[in-house]
Design an enzyme around this catalytic site. Structure first.
Site, short mmCIF file in Angstrom:
data_model
loop_
_atom_site.label_atom_id
_atom_site.label_comp_id
_atom_site.label_asym_id
_atom_site.label_seq_id
_atom_site.Cartn_x
_atom_site.Cartn_y
_atom_site.Cartn_z
N GLU A 86 0.81 -1.19 0.00
CA GLU A 86 0.00 0.00 0.00
C GLU A 86 0.86 1.28 0.00
O GLU A 86 0.60 2.20 -0.74
CB GLU A 86 -0.92 -0.04 1.24
N ASP A 87 1.86 1.28 0.84
CA ASP A 87 2.56 2.55 1.11
C ASP A 87 3.95 2.66 0.50
O ASP A 87 4.61 3.69 0.65
CB ASP A 87 2.70 2.76 2.63
#
Ligand code: MN
Length: 695
Positions: free
Chosen positions: A76-77
Site C-alpha cells: 500500500e505505502d
C-alpha cells in the site's frame, strides 16, 4: 520498538519450527521498503508494522501471520509489489498481505459509503482467511494506541468512530475480548473525552476511598473463602472499563454513584465441576443479585465464549460481578479464535466449543503438510454461512444456499410476503437464485403479492418456510370457508322458513362450534352434513322422523283397565312422553293430567292413579303460546315452520295484542313431547317469533 532479534526470539520461543530466515528477511524488507517514512509520532514508519507483529506474537500466531504483519503496509505505502513479496516470501504470505492491503484501501475511501462497504469487504476477507482479519485488528489496535499523535481532531474522531463501530465488534465477534476492550477504551477516550475523564477520576476517587487496595483485598477474600472448601482458584479483580461503565450509565439512565457494580472478579479454576462448586460457594457466602446469573458454560455464546457470570452483594453493600471459568475457557476468552491459531507444544486441547472452533482445532491437529494446512487455512469459520447486504448497506447473515426470498424474510416478514422479484448487485435475477457472499440484494415488492407455494421448493431458511406455510394454510382456510358459505346459503334456501340472526347463533351452540367461520369450514369439509345443519338451524326442518300429523289419537295408557274411559285434561293437554297421573272420581271418566298440572291441587277428592303411556301411543294435542312480532309475513312464517315440522294446527286464538307483539295460543297435534320440543325450538329460531312456550 521491538528489535529484530527480539521479535524473532519471541516467535521461536513459542514455535521453534518457525522459519527464522523468513522472519529476518521480512524485518529487513519492511525497514528498507518504508525507508525514511515517518509516523505522526515522529517514529520511523517501519516501527508500526513491527509493533503490529509484536501484538500478534503475544497471541502466539504462526510465522506466516507474523511476516504478514511485518509486511502489511508495504504494498500500500511503498514501491514494493505483490510479485516481489511472492518471490521473497511465498504465495501464502503474498496472498495474506494482499488481503490486508485490500482492507486498508477501503479504509481510505470516502466516508459516506464507508461503513457498509467496509464491513462487507471485511467479512468477505474474513471468510477467506481469518489471519487477514487478525492482522488487520492488530494493525487497528496499534493505530489506536498511537492515535493521540494525530493532530487533526476530526480525523482522530473518524478513526475512533470507525473503531467503535466496526473493529471492536469484529474483535468481539471472534472472541478477542482483550482487543475489543482496549479498542473501546481508546475510542471512547477520543469520542467522549469529558465523560472519559469524569469516569476515570471517579474511579480513582473510589480507589482512594477503598484504601487503595480494595480490589485485591476483595479478591484475596474470595480466594480464601474458596480455599477453605478445597478449591484452588486464581482470583483476579479489576475495575470495569470506563467505556463499559459509561455504556451502562447511558443504557440505564443512571449516574455513576447509582452504578453499584463497577468491579469484576474472575475465578479461574481447574475443571467445569469446580466452576459450579465455586458458584455455589460464592452464592452461599454472599447474596446473589437476582436476574444477573448467566451460564455460558452450558450455553456458550455464539462466538464460543464460556463462563459462568453472577453478581453478588459483597460486604459493605457493594455489588461485584464474578466470572467463573476454567483455564482453557480463559485462554479462549482472552484471545478468542487466536488462541486456537496459536502454535503450542503438542496438540491444542480438544474443545467442545462452537463447531467452527472444533473444526479449526481438528484441522490444525491433523494437517500433515504445510500445503494441506494452507488448504485448510482458506477455511472459513463461515463456511456454512453467507453475508448479504440490503441496498442501504445493512448486513444479514444467511445459511449457504439462501435465495432472495430467504433474504427478504430475514429482513422482515412483510418484505418476504410481498416479494415479487429481486435484484442481485443491480441485476434482475430469478427468485430461486442462491446468494453469494457479499451480494447486495434488492427486493422488489408489491402490496398485491402474497407468498407463493412454489417458493417452498427453493427457500432454505426456517423463517421463510414457516411464513410461506402459514400463509398457504390461512389461504386454504379462507377458501374453505368461502366454499362452506356457498353450501350454507343453499341449505338455508331449502329451509321452509326464513332464518333470523338468532337461528345461526342457536345452531352454532347446538353444533358446538365457536363461530360461523368454523361452521362454514365444517360444512365444506363435510364434518357436518346438510341435514345436521338444517336441523340445527330449524329443528324439525329436515323432515327426518316427521310423520304426517296423526288424524286420530291412538292412545293407550298403562295402569288402566282396558276399556275404562279416560279423558286427557283440557287444562294441561298431556301428550305422549309427558309424565302423567290419573284422577278417578266416582261415576266420571278418569282425567289424565300432566304431573306438573296446577289443577291437580283441586283433585284432593279423587283417587290418584299412577299412569304411563302405552308403547304404541302416538299423537296428542298440545297447547303452546307463541308471541310473534307484528309485521307482514309473521304468521306465514309461523305456519311455515309448523308445517315443515309436521305439526297440525287444530286451534288458534289470539290472546293478546301488545303494541308490536301479538300473542297466540295454539293447539297443535303432535306425535309426542320430543316432537313438540323440536317444534318449539324451531319457532324460537324464527325471526318472526319472539317467544314460544308450552302452556
Ligand atoms: Mn498499518
Amino acid at each position: 520498538m521491538l528489535r529484530q532479534y527480539e521479535l524473532v526470539d519471541k516467535v521461536l520461543g513459542y514455535d521453534p519450527a518457525a522459519d527464522e530466515a523468513m522472519l529476518n528477511r521480512a524485518y529487513v524488507f519492511s525497514m528498507k521498503a518504508h525507508g525514511t517514512q515517518k509516523r505522526a509520532s515522529g517514529d520511523p514508519y517501519y516501527s508500526h508494522p513491527i509493533e503490529v507483529a509484536g501484538i500478534l506474537t503475544d497471541l502466539h500466531l504462526d510465522d506466516e501471520t507474523i511476516v504478514t504483519a511485518i509486511l502489511h503496509d508495504t504494498i500500500e505505502d511503498t514501491v514494493a509489489t505483490h510479485e516481489e513479496i511472492e518471490a521473497k516470501f511465498g504465495p501464502n504470505v503474498a496472498r495474506l498481505v494482499d488481503g490486508v492491503t485490500k482492507l486498508s484501501k477501503i479504509e481510505a475511501q470516502s466516508e459516506t459509503e464507508r461503513s457498509a462497504e467496509n464491513l462487507r469487504k471485511f467479512l468477505l476477507a474474513m471468510s477467506d482467511d481469518i489471519r487477514v482479519l487478525l492482522v488487520k485488528l492488530a494493525d487497528r489496535l496499534h493505530n489506536m494506541r498511537t492515535l493521540h499523535f494525530i493532530k487533526n481532531e476530526e480525523k482522530r474522531r473518524r478513526i475512533a468512530r470507525e473503531t467503535m463501530d466496526i473493529y471492536a465488534p469484529l474483535a468481539e465477534r471472534i472472541g478477542m475480548y482483550e482487543f475489543m476492550t482496549e479498542m473501546q477504551t481508546l475510542a471512547f477516550q477520543q469520542l467522549e473525552p469529558d465523560a472519559y475523564e469524569s469516569i476515570t477520576k471517579r474511579l480513582e476517587q473510589l480507589r482512594e476511598d477503598g484504601g487503595g487496595d480494595l480490589i485485591n483485598r476483595i479478591a484475596r477474600g474470595i480466594k480464601a473463602h474458596l480455599e477453605a472448601y478445597g478449591i484452588d482458584a486464581e482470583v483476579k479483580g479489576r475495575e470495569k472499563h470506563p467505556y463499559s461503565i459509561w455504556r451502562k450509565m447511558a443504557e440505564r439512565h443512571i449516574s455513576f454513584e447509582a452504578l453499584s457494580d463497577i468491579m469484576a472478579f474472575r475465578c479461574i479454576v481447574d475443571s467445569v465441576e469446580d466452576c459450579y462448586r465455586t458458584l455455589g460457594l460464592i452464592h452461599q457466602r454472599w447474596p446473589m443479585v437476582p436476574g444477573r446469573f448467566r451460564d455460558f458454560i452450558s450455553t456458550p455464546k455464539r462466538n464460543g465464549y464460556r463462563s459462568v457470570h453472577t453478581t453478588v452483594i459483597h460486604d459493605e453493600r457493594m455489588r461485584i460481578e464474578v466470572q467463573i471459568r476454567t483455564r482453557e475457557m480463559h485462554a479462549q476468552a482472552e484471545h478468542g479464535l487466536a488462541a486456537h491459531w496459536a502454535y503450542k507444544e503438542g496438540a491444542i486441547a480438544a474443545t467442545t466449543e462452537h463447531p467452527w472452533l472444533s473444526d479449526l482445532v481438528e484441522i490444525l491437529d491433523h494437517a500433515q503438510s504445510p500445503e494441506e494446512l494452507l488448504e485448510h487455512t482458506r477455511m472459513a469459520m463461515y463456511q456454512d454461512r453467507i453475508f448479504a447486504f440490503t441496498p442501504k448497506g445493512e448486513l444479514f447473515q444467511l445459511p449457504k444456499g439462501a435465495t432472495p426470498v430467504d433474504f427478504a424474510y430475514t429482513v422482515h416478514t412483510q418484505l418476504g410476503d410481498q416479494t415479487v422479484g429481486a435484484k442481485i448487485n443491480g441485476r434482475m435475477v430469478p427468485l430461486r437464485t442462491p446468494l453469494d457472499n457479499g451480494d447486495q440484494v434488492e427486493i422488489l415488492v408489491s402490496k398485491a403479492q402474497h407468498p407463493q407455494p412454489n417458493w417452498l421448493s427453493f427457500v432454505i431458511t426456517g423463517k421463510a418456510r414457516a411464513n410461506i406455510r402459514r400463509w398457504i394454510k390461512s389461504k386454504e382456510r379462507v377458501e374453505t370457508i368461502a366454499l362452506g358459505r356457498k353450501i350454507f346459503d343453499e341449505i338455508v334456501a331449502r329451509l321452509p322458513a326464513p332464518l333470523g340472526w338468532e337461528a345461526l347463533a342457536e345452531a352454532l351452540k347446538r353444533l358446538h362450534l365457536p363461530d360461523d367461520n368454523a361452521l362454514m369450514e365444517a360444512i365444506a369439509t363435510k364434518r357436518v352434513d346438510d341435514a345436521q345443519v338444517m336441523e340445527a338451524l330449524l329443528p324439525g326442518s329436515t323432515g327426518k322422523g316427521v310423520k304426517p300429523p296423526p288424524q286420530r289419537t291412538a292412545i293407550s295408557i298403562k295402569g288402566l283397565t282396558p276399556g275404562v274411559a279416560f279423558t286427557l285434561a283440557e287444562c294441561c293437554h298431556p301428550i305422549p312422553g309427558d309424565r302423567i297421573v290419573g284422577l278417578r272420581r266416582e261415576g266420571d271418566a278418569i282425567e289424565v293430567h300432566t304431573i306438573g298440572c296446577d289443577s291437580l291441587a283441586d283433585g284432593q277428592d279423587a283417587d290418584w292413579v299412577d299412569l304411563q303411556w302405552g308403547e304404541e301411543t302416538d299423537g296428542g294435542t298440545a297447547r303452546i303460546v307463541v308471541v310473534i312480532t307484528h309485521q307482514p309475513g309473521s304468521l306465514a312464517a309461523l305456519a311455515g315452520v309448523l308445517g315443515a315440522a309436521g305439526a297440525n294446527i287444530v286451534g288458534l286464538e289470539q290472546t293478546a295484542r301488545d303494541g308490536s307483539f301479538h300473542t297466540f295460543a295454539l293447539d297443535l297435534e303432535v306425535h309426542d313431547v320430543e316432537h313438540l320440543m323440536r317444534i318449539i325450538a324451531a319457532l324460537r329460531a324464527t325471526d318472526a317469533v319472539s317467544s314460544a312456550e308450552r302452556l
